[in-house]
Write an enzyme that holds these catalytic residues in place. Structure first.
Site, PDB file in Angstrom:
ATOM      1  N   ASP A  62       0.868  -1.171   0.000  1.00  0.00           N
ATOM      2  CA  ASP A  62       0.000   0.000   0.000  1.00  0.00           C
ATOM      3  C   ASP A  62       0.907   1.224   0.000  1.00  0.00           C
ATOM      4  O   ASP A  62       1.513   1.569   1.015  1.00  0.00           O
ATOM      5  CB  ASP A  62      -0.900  -0.010   1.241  1.00  0.00           C
ATOM      6  CG  ASP A  62      -1.847   1.184   1.285  1.00  0.00           C
ATOM      7  OD1 ASP A  62      -1.715   2.093   0.434  1.00  0.00           O
ATOM      8  OD2 ASP A  62      -2.713   1.214   2.177  1.00  0.00           O
ATOM      9  N   PHE A  94     -10.849  10.920  -9.779  1.00  0.00           N
ATOM     10  CA  PHE A  94     -12.278  11.049  -9.525  1.00  0.00           C
ATOM     11  C   PHE A  94     -13.018  11.160 -10.857  1.00  0.00           C
ATOM     12  O   PHE A  94     -12.520  11.757 -11.812  1.00  0.00           O
ATOM     13  CB  PHE A  94     -12.554  12.300  -8.687  1.00  0.00           C
ATOM     14  CG  PHE A  94     -12.218  12.143  -7.232  1.00  0.00           C
ATOM     15  CD1 PHE A  94     -13.187  11.738  -6.330  1.00  0.00           C
ATOM     16  CD2 PHE A  94     -10.932  12.402  -6.763  1.00  0.00           C
ATOM     17  CE1 PHE A  94     -12.886  11.588  -4.980  1.00  0.00           C
ATOM     18  CE2 PHE A  94     -10.618  12.256  -5.422  1.00  0.00           C
ATOM     19  CZ  PHE A  94     -11.605  11.848  -4.524  1.00  0.00           C
ATOM     20  N   SER A 139       0.765  11.263 -17.733  1.00  0.00           N
ATOM     21  CA  SER A 139      -0.417  11.329 -18.588  1.00  0.00           C
ATOM     22  C   SER A 139      -0.199  12.440 -19.595  1.00  0.00           C
ATOM     23  O   SER A 139       0.662  13.315 -19.402  1.00  0.00           O
ATOM     24  CB  SER A 139      -1.649  11.639 -17.720  1.00  0.00           C
ATOM     25  OG  SER A 139      -2.756  12.026 -18.500  1.00  0.00           O
ATOM     26  N   TYR A 191      -6.533  16.186 -11.196  1.00  0.00           N
ATOM     27  CA  TYR A 191      -5.785  15.107 -11.837  1.00  0.00           C
ATOM     28  C   TYR A 191      -4.679  15.699 -12.720  1.00  0.00           C
ATOM     29  O   TYR A 191      -3.530  15.243 -12.688  1.00  0.00           O
ATOM     30  CB  TYR A 191      -6.718  14.227 -12.666  1.00  0.00           C
ATOM     31  CG  TYR A 191      -6.029  13.021 -13.258  1.00  0.00           C
ATOM     32  CD1 TYR A 191      -5.782  11.889 -12.495  1.00  0.00           C
ATOM     33  CD2 TYR A 191      -5.598  13.020 -14.588  1.00  0.00           C
ATOM     34  CE1 TYR A 191      -5.131  10.780 -13.025  1.00  0.00           C
ATOM     35  CE2 TYR A 191      -4.959  11.913 -15.132  1.00  0.00           C
ATOM     36  CZ  TYR A 191      -4.728  10.804 -14.347  1.00  0.00           C
ATOM     37  OH  TYR A 191      -4.076   9.711 -14.883  1.00  0.00           O
ATOM     38  N   THR A 226      -9.737   1.622 -19.059  1.00  0.00           N
ATOM     39  CA  THR A 226      -9.556   1.108 -17.709  1.00  0.00           C
ATOM     40  C   THR A 226     -10.688   1.624 -16.831  1.00  0.00           C
ATOM     41  O   THR A 226     -11.486   2.463 -17.257  1.00  0.00           O
ATOM     42  CB  THR A 226      -8.221   1.591 -17.105  1.00  0.00           C
ATOM     43  OG1 THR A 226      -8.269   3.026 -16.962  1.00  0.00           O
ATOM     44  CG2 THR A 226      -7.039   1.206 -17.981  1.00  0.00           C
TER      45      THR A 226
END
Length: 278
Positions: A62, A94, A139, A191, A226
């Site tokens: 984790d 989110f 990204s 994000y 995904t």
């Protein structure tokens, strides 16, 4: 020849799972570790790959838990001496219709995607073997052009920027969202900001690790189907793993401190955004 160790975080599904699959297919005789927060899901993912004739290893990890990271670090160090390939894949996003307030989304997104990455690297980098490769999953939204403020862009691309200064900027974003003053300078996507942070962090890490011949790169895997994208991306998870596996195993040593696109092309992080996302 001693077996090499590859570690992929957040790998029980999605792109992380496919990265482990790709490494297993290419990393014969070595040890790809699939790690996951949930032990049951992680072991199931390993079992699924074993049904394909592949042989990944599993360890619970984790990345948001310092103790879990330390237990994993000590296990790898005592059994193998260190890590040869580290893929930092674990992240959250989110949904557009998420009910959580913007301030909550900002705090949680930056915590998992950026601040947890910093702590993961703080704990695991000391056991990277000289010559290791690190791939941080960014990204297209981690391209610097996603930050509206020219002053912030200048700070983020400053070659003297430290991890501490970058973390301060990321916290300033979280604070600005709490105050409702973030949009003009940072935009409206936590994000995006978190992944810009990942790309900027990767650049700093490369400067810090040059003396150990460690290669650190960030990668845009493409728009992949995904859970994170609600399965809207046109690319498969295996297609989304291609650039990361390339950086892990095939890229020349000269590829370091770069921002790499899904098609293996090096992209100028401070220049224009490529038109082709996937």
């Amino acid at each position: 020849m001693a077996s090499k160790v590859a570690v992929v975080t957040g790998a029980n599904k999605g792109i992380g799972f496919a990265i482990v699959r790709g490494l297993c297919k290419r990393f014969e005789g070595h040890l790809p570790y699939l790690t996951a927060r949930d032990e049951e899901r992680g072991k199931k993912a390993v079992a699924d790959l074993e049904k394909e004739g592949l042989n990944p290893k599993f360890h619970q990890l984790d990345v948001t838990d310092k103790k879990s990271l330390e237990v994993f670090r000590d296990y790898i160090k005592s059994n193998y001496g260190g890590i040869d390939i580290l893929v930092n894949n674990a992240a959250i996003a989110f949904k557009n219709d998420a009910p959580e307030p913007a301030a909550v989304q900002a705090e949680q997104t930056l915590f998992v995607n950026y601040f947890t990455l910093v702590s993961t690297c703080d704990i695991l980098f000391p056991i990277l073997k000289n010559g290791a490769r690190v791939i941080n999953l960014s990204s297209a939204l981690g391209h610097l052009s996603n930050i509206p403020s020219p002053a912030l862009r200048d700070r983020l691309k400053d070659e003297k920027l430290t991890v501490e200064e970058l973390s301060s900027l990321m916290q300033q974003y979280v604070d600005a969202v709490n105050q409702g003053t973030h949009a003009a300078d940072w935009g409206n996507s936590s994000y995006n900001v978190s992944k810009v942070g990942v790309t900027a962090l990767s650049n700093i890490q490369q400067r810090l690790l040059n003396d150990r011949d460690i290669k650190v790169n960030s990668v845009h895997p493409g728009y992949v189907a995904t859970d994170m994208t609600t399965h809207k991306g046109p690319m498969s998870i295996d297609e989304g793993a291609i650039a990361t596996v390339y950086l892990a195993l095939d890229a020349p040593d000269s590829v370091r401190g770069k921002y790499v696109w899904f098609n293996k092309e090096i992209v100028d992080w401070t220049g224009e955004m490529p038109k082709e996302f996937c």
